[in-house]
Design a protein around this motif. Structure first.
Motif, PDB file in Angstrom:
ATOM      1  N   PRO A 151       6.728 -16.478 -18.244  1.00  0.00           N
ATOM      2  CA  PRO A 151       5.759 -17.014 -17.286  1.00  0.00           C
ATOM      3  C   PRO A 151       4.341 -16.904 -17.847  1.00  0.00           C
ATOM      4  O   PRO A 151       4.030 -15.998 -18.607  1.00  0.00           O
ATOM      5  N   SER A 152       3.508 -17.818 -17.414  1.00  0.00           N
ATOM      6  CA  SER A 152       2.130 -17.802 -17.917  1.00  0.00           C
ATOM      7  C   SER A 152       1.182 -17.056 -16.983  1.00  0.00           C
ATOM      8  O   SER A 152       0.031 -16.853 -17.327  1.00  0.00           O
ATOM      9  N   ASN A 153       1.682 -16.650 -15.816  1.00  0.00           N
ATOM     10  CA  ASN A 153       0.783 -15.859 -14.964  1.00  0.00           C
ATOM     11  C   ASN A 153       1.339 -14.453 -14.734  1.00  0.00           C
ATOM     12  O   ASN A 153       2.549 -14.225 -14.802  1.00  0.00           O
ATOM     13  N   PHE A 154       0.438 -13.562 -14.488  1.00  0.00           N
ATOM     14  CA  PHE A 154       0.726 -12.128 -14.406  1.00  0.00           C
ATOM     15  C   PHE A 154       1.730 -11.802 -13.303  1.00  0.00           C
ATOM     16  O   PHE A 154       2.696 -11.063 -13.519  1.00  0.00           O
ATOM     17  N   GLU A 155       1.546 -12.338 -12.116  1.00  0.00           N
ATOM     18  CA  GLU A 155       2.429 -12.043 -10.984  1.00  0.00           C
ATOM     19  C   GLU A 155       3.867 -12.522 -11.257  1.00  0.00           C
ATOM     20  O   GLU A 155       4.825 -11.828 -10.911  1.00  0.00           O
ATOM     21  N   SER A 156       4.008 -13.678 -11.871  1.00  0.00           N
ATOM     22  CA  SER A 156       5.343 -14.188 -12.197  1.00  0.00           C
ATOM     23  C   SER A 156       6.020 -13.310 -13.244  1.00  0.00           C
ATOM     24  O   SER A 156       7.238 -13.103 -13.200  1.00  0.00           O
ATOM     25  N   MET A 157       5.231 -12.802 -14.205  1.00  0.00           N
ATOM     26  CA  MET A 157       5.787 -11.908 -15.226  1.00  0.00           C
ATOM     27  C   MET A 157       6.304 -10.625 -14.575  1.00  0.00           C
ATOM     28  O   MET A 157       7.389 -10.151 -14.907  1.00  0.00           O
TER      29      MET A 157
END
Length: 131
Positions: free
Chosen positions: A47-53
């Motif tokens: 994922p490219s965003n922190f929350e998704s990671m």
């Protein structure tokens, strides 16, 4: 070992005060994960965003922990089955759970009702065994 959820909560607390941009947070978070989680992430498109990671890492951690419980449970069952196979039975006959024998098993026919507690007649050997 520490769960990804616990790590993520602590990481987010520190991240708020860090002033780092999202790319730096993603990198630092990924680097802080266990080797097992990193191995599971390796073949994936990250994922490219922190929350998704965080969400993805938590899901992977939950599944790995579930598999570990399954393995431990299977090991306990296997150990019990091996113990039962090695343990000599008091009667000298081998213990074979119903349904495991390759030979058909005839059930005893009795005129008594099943589970009549207190009405069973025990042989002298069985009385001795139970004492």
């Amino acid at each position: 070992s520490r769960s990804v959820m616990d790590f993520a909560i602590e990481f987010q607390t520190v991240a708020v005060k860090s002033g780092w941009n999202e790319a730096a947070l993603l990198d630092a978070f990924r680097n802080g994960l266990s080797e097992a989680i990193k191995d599971q992430l390796a073949p994936l498109t990250l994922p490219s965003n922190f929350e998704s990671m965080i969400s993805l890492a938590v899901q992977i951690d939950a599944r790995l922990r579930e598999r570990e419980r399954e393995r431990r449970s299977a090991t306990v069952r296997s150990s019990f089955q091996q113990w039962r196979q090695r343990r000599p039975s008091p009667s000298g006959r081998e213990f074979v759970p119903l349904g495991w024998s390759s030979q058909p098993t005839a059930l005893p026919v009795s005129s008594e009702e099943p589970m009549q507690v207190g009405r069973a007649k025990l042989s002298p050997e069985e009385w001795q065994h139970r004492l």
